[in-house]
Design a protein around this motif. Structure first.
Motif, PDB file in Angstrom:
ATOM      1  N   VAL A  43      42.480 -30.770 131.218  1.00 18.84           N
ATOM      2  CA  VAL A  43      42.590 -29.328 131.087  1.00 18.84           C
ATOM      3  C   VAL A  43      42.651 -28.681 132.468  1.00 18.84           C
ATOM      4  CG1 VAL A  43      41.456 -27.264 130.162  1.00 18.84           C
ATOM      5  CG2 VAL A  43      41.257 -29.438 128.945  1.00 18.84           C
ATOM      6  N   CYS A  44      43.580 -27.743 132.610  1.00 15.13           N
ATOM      7  CA  CYS A  44      43.684 -26.924 133.815  1.00 15.13           C
ATOM      8  C   CYS A  44      43.296 -25.493 133.446  1.00 15.13           C
ATOM      9  CB  CYS A  44      45.112 -26.929 134.359  1.00 15.13           C
ATOM     10  SG  CYS A  44      45.698 -28.539 134.881  1.00 15.13           S
ATOM     11  N   PHE A  45      42.517 -24.854 134.285  1.00 19.80           N
ATOM     12  CA  PHE A  45      42.126 -23.474 134.057  1.00 19.80           C
ATOM     13  C   PHE A  45      42.856 -22.570 135.044  1.00 19.80           C
ATOM     14  CE2 PHE A  45      38.332 -25.861 132.673  1.00 19.80           C
ATOM     15  CZ  PHE A  45      38.292 -25.428 131.361  1.00 19.80           C
ATOM     16  N   GLY A  46      43.391 -21.484 134.564  1.00  9.98           N
ATOM     17  CA  GLY A  46      44.057 -20.526 135.435  1.00  9.98           C
ATOM     18  C   GLY A  46      45.050 -19.696 134.652  1.00  9.98           C
ATOM     19  N   GLN A  47      45.748 -18.836 135.372  1.00  6.00           N
ATOM     20  CA  GLN A  47      46.744 -17.994 134.741  1.00  6.00           C
ATOM     21  C   GLN A  47      47.855 -18.872 134.174  1.00  6.00           C
ATOM     22  OE1 GLN A  47      48.291 -15.012 137.340  1.00  6.00           O
ATOM     23  NE2 GLN A  47      49.267 -13.886 135.684  1.00  6.00           N
ATOM     24  N   ASN A  48      48.267 -18.590 132.939  1.00  9.33           N
ATOM     25  CA  ASN A  48      49.273 -19.372 132.214  1.00  9.33           C
ATOM     26  C   ASN A  48      48.827 -20.804 131.945  1.00  9.33           C
ATOM     27  OD1 ASN A  48      51.057 -17.170 132.119  1.00  9.33           O
ATOM     28  ND2 ASN A  48      51.866 -17.698 134.138  1.00  9.33           N
ATOM     29  N   GLU A  49      47.545 -21.029 132.013  1.00  8.72           N
ATOM     30  CA  GLU A  49      46.946 -22.311 131.667  1.00  8.72           C
ATOM     31  C   GLU A  49      45.845 -22.013 130.660  1.00  8.72           C
ATOM     32  OE1 GLU A  49      47.674 -24.550 135.930  1.00  8.72           O
ATOM     33  OE2 GLU A  49      45.806 -23.485 135.627  1.00  8.72           O
ATOM     34  N   SER A  65      49.794 -37.433 135.655  1.00 12.45           N
ATOM     35  CA  SER A  65      51.085 -37.180 136.311  1.00 12.45           C
ATOM     36  C   SER A  65      51.962 -36.229 135.496  1.00 12.45           C
ATOM     37  CB  SER A  65      51.828 -38.497 136.562  1.00 12.45           C
ATOM     38  OG  SER A  65      52.351 -39.014 135.345  1.00 12.45           O
ATOM     39  N   ARG A  66      51.682 -36.067 134.217  1.00 13.46           N
ATOM     40  CA  ARG A  66      52.446 -35.151 133.364  1.00 13.46           C
ATOM     41  C   ARG A  66      51.973 -33.702 133.490  1.00 13.46           C
ATOM     42  NH1 ARG A  66      54.566 -38.224 128.402  1.00 13.46           N
ATOM     43  NH2 ARG A  66      54.426 -40.376 129.079  1.00 13.46           N
ATOM     44  N   CYS A  67      50.824 -33.518 134.120  1.00 14.53           N
ATOM     45  CA  CYS A  67      50.290 -32.161 134.298  1.00 14.53           C
ATOM     46  C   CYS A  67      51.009 -31.469 135.454  1.00 14.53           C
ATOM     47  CB  CYS A  67      48.785 -32.214 134.598  1.00 14.53           C
ATOM     48  SG  CYS A  67      47.798 -32.946 133.275  1.00 14.53           S
ATOM     49  N   ASN A  68      51.072 -30.140 135.405  1.00 15.30           N
ATOM     50  CA  ASN A  68      51.719 -29.374 136.477  1.00 15.30           C
ATOM     51  C   ASN A  68      50.941 -29.459 137.779  1.00 15.30           C
ATOM     52  OD1 ASN A  68      53.789 -28.536 134.812  1.00 15.30           O
ATOM     53  ND2 ASN A  68      52.710 -26.688 134.174  1.00 15.30           N
ATOM     54  N   ARG A  69      49.655 -29.682 137.659  1.00 14.29           N
ATOM     55  CA  ARG A  69      48.789 -29.840 138.832  1.00 14.29           C
ATOM     56  C   ARG A  69      47.606 -30.707 138.433  1.00 14.29           C
ATOM     57  NH1 ARG A  69      44.148 -26.866 138.751  1.00 14.29           N
ATOM     58  NH2 ARG A  69      43.992 -25.146 137.294  1.00 14.29           N
ATOM     59  N   LYS A  70      46.777 -31.018 139.399  1.00 16.55           N
ATOM     60  CA  LYS A  70      45.605 -31.842 139.096  1.00 16.55           C
ATOM     61  C   LYS A  70      44.683 -31.079 138.155  1.00 16.55           C
ATOM     62  CE  LYS A  70      42.503 -34.999 141.370  1.00 16.55           C
ATOM     63  NZ  LYS A  70      42.167 -35.559 142.676  1.00 16.55           N
ATOM     64  N   PRO A  71      44.296 -31.688 137.036  1.00 19.67           N
ATOM     65  CA  PRO A  71      43.428 -31.006 136.062  1.00 19.67           C
ATOM     66  C   PRO A  71      42.042 -30.686 136.629  1.00 19.67           C
ATOM     67  CG  PRO A  71      44.473 -32.922 135.088  1.00 19.67           C
ATOM     68  CD  PRO A  71      44.729 -32.993 136.557  1.00 19.67           C
ATOM     69  N   ASP A  72      41.422 -29.671 136.033  1.00 16.68           N
ATOM     70  CA  ASP A  72      40.062 -29.284 136.412  1.00 16.68           C
ATOM     71  C   ASP A  72      39.016 -30.053 135.622  1.00 16.68           C
ATOM     72  OD1 ASP A  72      40.799 -27.083 138.213  1.00 16.68           O
ATOM     73  OD2 ASP A  72      41.554 -26.137 136.387  1.00 16.68           O
ATOM     74  N   LEU A  73      39.377 -30.477 134.414  1.00 15.62           N
ATOM     75  CA  LEU A  73      38.425 -31.082 133.497  1.00 15.62           C
ATOM     76  C   LEU A  73      39.066 -32.212 132.723  1.00 15.62           C
ATOM     77  CD1 LEU A  73      35.675 -29.627 133.324  1.00 15.62           C
ATOM     78  CD2 LEU A  73      36.415 -28.651 131.166  1.00 15.62           C
ATOM     79  N   LEU A  74      38.279 -33.241 132.459  1.00 14.45           N
ATOM     80  CA  LEU A  74      38.679 -34.332 131.585  1.00 14.45           C
ATOM     81  C   LEU A  74      37.663 -34.345 130.450  1.00 14.45           C
ATOM     82  CD1 LEU A  74      39.487 -37.944 132.755  1.00 14.45           C
ATOM     83  CD2 LEU A  74      38.351 -37.430 130.624  1.00 14.45           C
TER      84      LEU A  74
END
Length: 176
Positions: A169-175, A94-103
């Motif tokens: 971990v979230c992957f993407g621009q500014n991530e 819930s602290r992430c900006n969006r749902k993470p891609d990887l745990l």
């Protein structure tokens, strides 16, 4: 910094190995495994002050609002401990900006999470393009970062002999 490089295989080794072993393929596979292992180790425990390529998540997240520390002891998964683990992980998500891609975790953490997630119906599985099984917690791929050679023994990349950590971990621009 750029992470990568080149490697060479000694032509004598390549030309004289036994027919049943393709030395070039074998050496290439081992180099790829070692590079992946080094990247995992740097991703979590990298420390640029020690001359390493970049700072890892452990250093970057320490004492930030994104670091969730719980003194949760989970030696056995039952309904109570499983739900506590799920609640802690859901709080971190819930602290992430969006749902993470990887745990990312270690083998012990992966097993405990899979058991807890299975009990509440949040564990799913699928195969990747190479036929390898992948497990997901609430749609987030669970990855065991493995172990690395610390100079004297094999050590967990994530956590240690007595603790388990989970990195979302979230992957993407500014991530990442």
């Amino acid at each position: 910094k750029v992470f990568g490089g080149a490697y060479e295989i000694d032509r004598v080794i390549a030309n004289t190995s036994a027919k049943q072993l393709d030395e070039v393929t074998y050496q290439s596979e081992k180099k790829v495994e070692a590079t992946i292992n080094l990247f995992h180790q740097m991703l979590i425990k990298g420390d640029s002050s020690k001359g390493e390529q970049f700072d890892g998540l452990s250093k970057l997240l320490t004492d930030t609002e994104n670091e969730v520390t719980e003194g949760l002891t989970v030696t056995t998964i039952n309904a109570e401990t499983g739900n506590k683990l799920i609640n802690v992980l859901d709080d971190a998500i819930s602290r992430c900006n969006r749902k993470p891609d990887l745990l990312i975790t270690n083998s012990k953490g992966k097993l405990k999470l899979q058991e807890a997630a299975r009990n509440v119906g949040y564990l799913t599985s699928s195969e990747d393009a190479f036929g390898r099984k992948a497990n997901f917690y609430d749609g987030i791929k669970i990855v065991d970062a493995g172990k690395y050679w610390d100079g004297s023994k094999l050590a967990d990349i994530v956590g240690d002999a007595t603790t388990t950590e989970y990195y979302f971990v979230c992957f993407g621009q500014n991530e990442l």
